[in-house]
Scaffold this active site. Structure first.
Site, PDB file in Angstrom:
ATOM      1  CG  HIS A 383      -2.278   0.591   0.934  1.00 58.94           C
ATOM      2  ND1 HIS A 383      -2.453   1.719   0.152  1.00 58.94           N
ATOM      3  CD2 HIS A 383      -3.526   0.229   1.328  1.00 58.94           C
ATOM      4  CE1 HIS A 383      -3.742   2.024   0.092  1.00 58.94           C
ATOM      5  NE2 HIS A 383      -4.411   1.136   0.795  1.00 58.94           N
ATOM      6  CG  ASP A 387      -3.445   4.670  -3.153  1.00 57.09           C
ATOM      7  OD1 ASP A 387      -2.791   4.401  -2.120  1.00 57.09           O
ATOM      8  OD2 ASP A 387      -3.406   5.776  -3.718  1.00 57.09           O
TER       9      ASP A 387
END
Length: 410
Positions: A383, A387
């Site tokens: 992450h 995203d």
């Protein structure tokens, strides 16, 4: 002259190796080219062969010991050299024993003087069983005082308490062992140790998130069955669903290049070419051989490459360079009946695809219920780099290729 056995460098990034097992014992005869010791790097285990005929003269690094590349781990010597060394050792031992014998015949050059002790200190030492010869006096001219004896008594008590504590700990451990029979304890070594370290580091140093989807592979399985026999007869290649999954993943990586990246030294390195890692399970661990420039290969060529790498991985014949430089990895537990799972990133990659087992499921197609074959897909991504939305689009692209397999063949 003895011949040195070095810790070899199996790859450009290898700095140290671990001794997995010595296949020969000290003093065993060896022949040139015969496997003497098994070592492991962070990628692979490999047998090290004897560079010359002779005898394994010395072992300098024991099993499970980690040694720097280029360091000597053992010596091989000719038999006549071993006999000459043994003769020299015997002569040295005989000379040493003779010297000791002569020395013990010499009269004592000095007699230990009796320590100066105060009457109170002598009495206290006698009651406490303290050897006065072991005490250094703090009084005038080294005189042993009562305070010196009291200090020695306290030290003796502390030592006894520590010994009793150790004995109690040992007894407790033995009792625990006795209460659990049939327990085997062994250290983590070799590839297993490397995997443990890498996986723990991966979870500690990355922001991992996993998402899941199901792909309807009913049509893909039908195509696979139709072309499987033809490909096997004409090209000697047995197409599997893994081959198509690899092809779909490669095409998706070309469309979503952010996923075809590594995160290293706080920089994102995005690649134009796909270097696809395919996880292969071994008896003692897991390794990831790499298909370099996979975007240039057809489904048939991908299939042949996967099978070749997997076979050589299980035989232990992979080169170190064939297990480096991957930009994305596929791992599968489908053969073991697992559906969804959470794969752990293979650092420094930012994505890994987990493939589960195909399950036949009743599905509404319009108003009609049909039997469809669904394939579980699990994507873990870092992450810090990607995203959720772009990661979901990437996984959706893989799903689309698998559900419309003709697009992979155009």
């Amino acid at each position: 002259m003895p011949v040195e056995i070095f810790m070899p460098k199996l790859g450009m990034s290898m700095e140290e190796g671990t001794i997995v097992e010595w296949l020969k014992k000290k003093g065993d005869p060896v022949k040139k080219g015969e496997s003497v010791v098994v070592i492991s790097s962070d990628k692979i285990e490999k047998d090290i062969e004897a560079p010359e005929d002779g005898v394994l003269l010395e072992i300098l690094a024991e099993q499970d010991e980690t040694v720097a590349v280029g360091k000597v781990i053992g010596y091989i010597s000719q038999k006549n050299e071993v006999e000459r060394d043994q003769s020299t050792t015997t002569m040295k031992q005989a000379n040493l024993e003779a010297a000791i014998s002569v020395e013990t015949m010499k009269p004592l050059e000095a007699v230990r003087r009796k320590p100066r002790v105060s009457p109170a200190a002598r009495k206290l030492a006698l009651e406490a069983g303290i050897d006065l010869n072991s005490i250094s006096g703090s009084g005038p001219q080294g005189r042993i005082t009562r305070a010196d004896i009291e200090k020695a008594i306290q030290a003796k008590r502390s030592g006894s308490d520590l010994q009793r504590k150790k004995q109690l700990e040992i007894a407790t451990m033995q009792q625990k062992t006795n209460n659990h029979t049939g327990v085997t304890v062994k250290p983590i070594t070799g590839i297993r140790k490397v995997i443990a370290t890498r996986m723990f580091t991966s979870l500690q140093q990355t922001a991992q998130l996993s998402i899941h989807m199901r792909a309807d592979v009913t049509e893909l399985l039908e195509i696979q069955k139709k072309v499987r026999a033809d490909f096997l007869d004409e090209h000697g290649v047995k197409l599997t669903i893994t081959d198509f999954i690899a092809r779909a993943t490669i095409l998706a990586l070309l469309a979503h290049k952010q996923m075809n990246s590594i995160y290293q030294d706080e920089h994102i390195h995005t690649y134009d070419s796909v270097h696809l890692g395919i996880a292969v399970a071994l008896e003692n661990g897991l390794i990831v051989p790499v298909i370099s420039h996979a975007e240039k290969l057809s489904v048939k060529e991908i299939s042949a490459k996967i099978k070749n790498l997997s076979l050589r991985a299980k035989e232990g014949n992979l080169e170190s360079e064939e297990m480096k430089g991957s930009t994305f990895t596929i791992t599968s537990l489908g053969a073991y009946g697992v559906e969804f799972f959470t794969p752990v990133l293979n650092p420094p990659e930012v994505g890994i695809l987990g493939v589960g087992t195909v399950t036949d499921t009743p599905v509404f197609v319009g108003d009609v219920v049909q039997r469809r074959s669904l394939l579980p897909l699990s994507l873990t991504f870092d992450h810090r780099v990607i995203d959720g939305v772009p990661a979901s689009k990437f996984l959706s692209t893989i799903k689309d290729y698998l559900e419309k397999p003709y697009k992979m063949l155009i």
